[in-house]
Design a protein around this motif. Structure first.
Motif, PDB file in Angstrom:
ATOM      1  N   GLU A   1      74.735  13.617   1.797  1.00 38.89           N
ATOM      2  CA  GLU A   1      74.871  14.882   1.073  1.00 38.89           C
ATOM      3  C   GLU A   1      73.885  14.955  -0.089  1.00 38.89           C
ATOM      4  O   GLU A   1      73.309  16.009  -0.373  1.00 38.89           O
ATOM      5  CB  GLU A   1      76.294  15.040   0.554  1.00 38.89           C
ATOM      6  N   LEU A   2      73.698  13.851  -0.776  1.00 36.77           N
ATOM      7  CA  LEU A   2      72.766  13.803  -1.900  1.00 36.77           C
ATOM      8  C   LEU A   2      71.332  14.057  -1.436  1.00 36.77           C
ATOM      9  O   LEU A   2      70.591  14.836  -2.039  1.00 36.77           O
ATOM     10  CB  LEU A   2      72.865  12.448  -2.614  1.00 36.77           C
ATOM     11  N   ILE A   3      70.926  13.417  -0.350  1.00 33.43           N
ATOM     12  CA  ILE A   3      69.575  13.605   0.185  1.00 33.43           C
ATOM     13  C   ILE A   3      69.388  15.055   0.618  1.00 33.43           C
ATOM     14  O   ILE A   3      68.340  15.671   0.343  1.00 33.43           O
ATOM     15  CB  ILE A   3      69.314  12.624   1.351  1.00 33.43           C
ATOM     16  N   GLU A   4      70.370  15.629   1.263  1.00 33.73           N
ATOM     17  CA  GLU A   4      70.291  17.029   1.701  1.00 33.73           C
ATOM     18  C   GLU A   4      70.176  17.968   0.502  1.00 33.73           C
ATOM     19  O   GLU A   4      69.392  18.933   0.510  1.00 33.73           O
ATOM     20  CB  GLU A   4      71.512  17.380   2.542  1.00 33.73           C
ATOM     21  N   GLU A   5      70.936  17.724  -0.556  1.00 34.55           N
ATOM     22  CA  GLU A   5      70.876  18.563  -1.765  1.00 34.55           C
ATOM     23  C   GLU A   5      69.503  18.478  -2.428  1.00 34.55           C
ATOM     24  O   GLU A   5      68.941  19.483  -2.869  1.00 34.55           O
ATOM     25  CB  GLU A   5      71.976  18.133  -2.747  1.00 34.55           C
ATOM     26  N   VAL A   6      68.928  17.286  -2.484  1.00 30.36           N
ATOM     27  CA  VAL A   6      67.604  17.116  -3.083  1.00 30.36           C
ATOM     28  C   VAL A   6      66.557  17.858  -2.264  1.00 30.36           C
ATOM     29  O   VAL A   6      65.677  18.532  -2.814  1.00 30.36           O
ATOM     30  CB  VAL A   6      67.255  15.608  -3.206  1.00 30.36           C
ATOM     31  N   ARG A   7      66.630  17.770  -0.948  1.00 33.24           N
ATOM     32  CA  ARG A   7      65.675  18.488  -0.087  1.00 33.24           C
ATOM     33  C   ARG A   7      65.805  20.001  -0.288  1.00 33.24           C
ATOM     34  O   ARG A   7      64.805  20.714  -0.369  1.00 33.24           O
ATOM     35  CB  ARG A   7      65.923  18.132   1.384  1.00 33.24           C
ATOM     36  N   ARG A   8      67.039  20.481  -0.345  1.00 32.90           N
ATOM     37  CA  ARG A   8      67.259  21.914  -0.507  1.00 32.90           C
ATOM     38  C   ARG A   8      66.690  22.413  -1.836  1.00 32.90           C
ATOM     39  O   ARG A   8      66.031  23.446  -1.893  1.00 32.90           O
ATOM     40  CB  ARG A   8      68.768  22.200  -0.446  1.00 32.90           C
TER      41      ARG A   8
END
Length: 119
Positions: free
Chosen positions: A20-27
């Motif tokens: 979830e953290l990686i996805e939030e950073v990408r977004r």
């Protein structure tokens, strides 16, 4: 205060999911620069023009050394007896009472001369 002044991720909860953290950073990276209402972050010339407008609207809040120098030059033209040693400050009288007393003058005598029309 944590390193970086508290900016960024300084503490993570134990329950944080790495995916979830990686996805939030990408977004957030795809979203672009943050919109914080600061034009100086994107285009510095916008901030410079804003500063110039504020300086023009409120000139009494900013010190302009050239304006002071121009006032001194105008004073020198209108008063030919101007001497910088006698009047070191444009907002003060010619010389102070203390320095005049040290040089041997008397404010009482000056007052009498003014009353008698001698000065």
């Amino acid at each position: 205060m944590p390193p970086g002044g508290g900016v960024g991720i300084t503490s993570l909860n134990r329950e944080t999911n790495l995916d979830e953290l990686i996805e939030e950073v990408r977004r957030r990276k795809l979203a672009g620069m943050p919109k914080l209402g600061k034009c100086s972050m994107i285009e510095p010339h916008m901030q410079k023009s804003k500063d110039a407008a504020i300086r023009k609207a409120y000139p009494h809040l900013f010190f302009d050394s050239q304006r002071h120098i121009d006032k001194v030059r105008e004073y020198k033209v209108t008063n030919p007896n101007y001497h910088p040693r006698l009047k070191p400050s444009m907002s003060c009288p010619n010389i102070s009472t203390i320095s005049g007393a040290c040089a041997g003058t008397s404010t009482y005598i000056d007052l009498l001369k003014k009353q008698w029309g001698m000065v």
